[in-house]
Design an enzyme around this catalytic site. Structure first.
Site, mmCIF file in Angstrom:
data_model
loop_
_atom_site.group_PDB
_atom_site.id
_atom_site.type_symbol
_atom_site.label_atom_id
_atom_site.label_comp_id
_atom_site.label_asym_id
_atom_site.label_seq_id
_atom_site.Cartn_x
_atom_site.Cartn_y
_atom_site.Cartn_z
ATOM 1 N N LYS A 142 36.390 -48.598 45.605
ATOM 2 C CA LYS A 142 37.556 -48.667 44.734
ATOM 3 C C LYS A 142 37.233 -48.321 43.284
ATOM 4 C CE LYS A 142 40.350 -51.859 47.455
ATOM 5 N NZ LYS A 142 41.076 -53.147 47.497
ATOM 6 N N ARG A 143 35.975 -48.480 42.901
ATOM 7 C CA ARG A 143 35.632 -48.154 41.517
ATOM 8 C C ARG A 143 35.757 -46.645 41.240
ATOM 9 N NH1 ARG A 143 30.637 -49.111 43.841
ATOM 10 N NH2 ARG A 143 29.169 -47.367 43.813
#
Length: 486
Positions: free
Chosen positions: A257-258
């Site tokens: 998700k980063r």
């Protein structure tokens, strides 16, 4: 009746049964449907369809505490959105516990599995001692040959893994892989809480579904020798395997998700088209010459699981955006309309479908996502109530600009028929009558009606509004200038 009229002979059915290609996608509903999982599903779907085979869907929800209905819905919605439709009924592992238990009990009776009475503390002490001695950390086989029940302990059940020999398979992506049985331990097939384990359920379910090729991520390579030994112990046919490489972010680390969106439905919310997602994913680890754009028919024609590279692939969002823009440009306005409308709703904008349909052709070359297209088109339905300071300073030059906008307003109000051609003529007449360059009229008029949003040719831009709205916005801008020219 003649036997030739009764249908194909029995041996033909046997041949079909033996050689039917069956793949499966088996996600766990404990979180989002990751974009890497979608690539696996795509590879499975393509391989099955290429061979007129079967693509099955299994929901691996044995972790009852972490599995959720919401995650299951994401999986189903995501696959449906992309058009990766499965064959037959969905298998839910949580509904098959009785079947798993029956097989485990048979294995215990045959001496292929056994009860392990070790407590968690005992297992932890075992690992710590092995770690201290520099030994591989694995179960030491304490109860392999039997043992007395321990009061107060609910036993797990372990598979009696072969002690000698090795396990080999020819992986369609990684080539020949060989693991010595001495490197494996007697792994748990049913935990002490009664839940069957992943490696056990996978083998039972793949055998029941007659899966011929297991396509999955390379993180499962370590599970494969355990599973092959279990296939053989249970007398099941061992399928072929293809372990596809992981997907990395642009920083070389595993995609997460980063790095941005990873859930496939996030891409729908961001305005990506299914063909763009599928086209991009099929190229993450596979190539056909230098070709970048693939229709679904071309994917089915050219893709081969054997040609997937074993090296990790890097996810490039800009390349995905480029592909998405290509598919937006190639789509018809009618095809884009139902996919575009939810993006107006997400902005809180009530959009008229007929107007959107007219506007789409003028934005297809400009927008890289449907979300971006909706943002760029929102001005059509939401009139500006103020103007960006920098843009106003540049376009609104006090009384002169207010006069030009009012003159243009008067000329448009006098038009008997308002369309792109007559609006173009009105703008040209305003420019000529006032002896100014086009920019003196065009720049403030565009800002007046759009509020600074990207827009096509000025006459086309004005034509996307009805006459009353054009006049209202020009008047508002003229009054805004009068109030703010000091």
């Amino acid at each position: 009746m003649s036997p030739y009229l009764a249908g194909p002979p029995l041996f033909l059915f046997v041949i079909v049964e033996v050689f039917m290609v069956v793949t499966r996608f088996a996600p766990s509903p404990t979180g989002d449907l990751h974009i890497g999982g979608v690539r696996t599903a795509l590879y499975c779907w393509l391989h099955a369809r290429q061979h007129q085979g079967v693509f099955r869907l299994r929901i691996e929800d044995t972790d009852l505490e972490r599995s959720t209905e919401a995650s299951t819905r994401v999986i189903l919605d995501g696959l449906n959105w992309l058009g990766l439709h499965h064959d037959g009924e969905i298998v839910y592992q949580s509904k098959r516990f009785a079947d798993y238990d029956a097989i485990i009990e048979q294995m215990i009776a045959r001496g292929q599995a056994y009860y392990c009475w070790c407590t968690p503390e005992e297992l932890e002490a075992m690992r710590e001692e092995q770690k201290r001695l520099g030994l591989p950390q694995r179960y030491n086989g304490k109860y392999r040959d039997g043992g007395e029940p321990v009061p107060g302990v609910t036993p797990a059940v372990r598979f009696k893994n072969p002690l000698e020999g090795s396990v080999s398979w020819h992986d369609k992506v990684r080539g020949v892989v060989t693991v010595n049985n001495s490197e494996l331990d007697d792994w748990v097939i049913r935990r002490s809480d009664g839940a069957p384990t992943y490696n056990f359920c996978v083998v039972v379910d793949d055998a029941a579904a007659k899966v011929s090729l297991v396509i999955r991520g390379e993180d499962h390579v370590s599970n494969t020798p355990k599973q092959i030994n279990l296939y053989r112990a249970l007398g099941y046919d061992v399928p072929e395997f293809a372990h596809v490489p992981m997907i990395l972010g642009d920083d070389g680390k595993r995609l997460s998700k980063r790095h941005g969106a990873t859930n496939v439905l996030d891409y729908r919310r961001e305005g990506y088209l299914p063909p763009a997602i599928l086209n991009y994913l099929v190229r993450l680890g596979w190539a056909h010459g230098d070709q970048e754009i693939f229709s679904m028919d071309e994917m089915l024609q050219y893709f081969r699981i054997d040609d997937v590279h074993s090296a990790a692939s890097t996810f490039n969002t800009e390349k995905l955006r480029w592909l998405n823009q290509h598919y937006i440009k190639e789509s018809t306005p009618e095809a884009l309309l139902p996919q575009l409308l939810p993006h107006f709703a997400a902005l809180g904008v009530t959009a008229d479908e007929t107007t959107v349909l007219r506007a789409i052709p003028h934005y297809q070359e400009r927008a890289k996502t449907l979300k971006e297209m909706a943002e760029h088109m929102a001005w059509i339905f939401v009139a500006p109530t103020a103007f960006p300071a920098d843009a106003a300073k540049k376009a609104f030059k006090g009384g002169e600009t207010a006069h030009l906008l009012q003159d243009l307003q008067t000329r448009i109000a006098a038009l008997a028929d308002v369309n792109v051609e007559t609006l173009h003529d009105a703008i040209a007449a305003c420019v000529e009558a006032n002896g100014v360059g086009f920019g003196k009229v065009g720049q403030p008029a565009r800002l007046a009606v759009t509020g600074g949003a990207p827009s096509p040719d000025l006459a086309v831009t004005l034509s996307l509004l009805n006459t009353a709205e054009i006049l209202r916005r020009l008047q508002f801008a003229a009054e805004y200038i009068a109030q703010n020219q000091g």
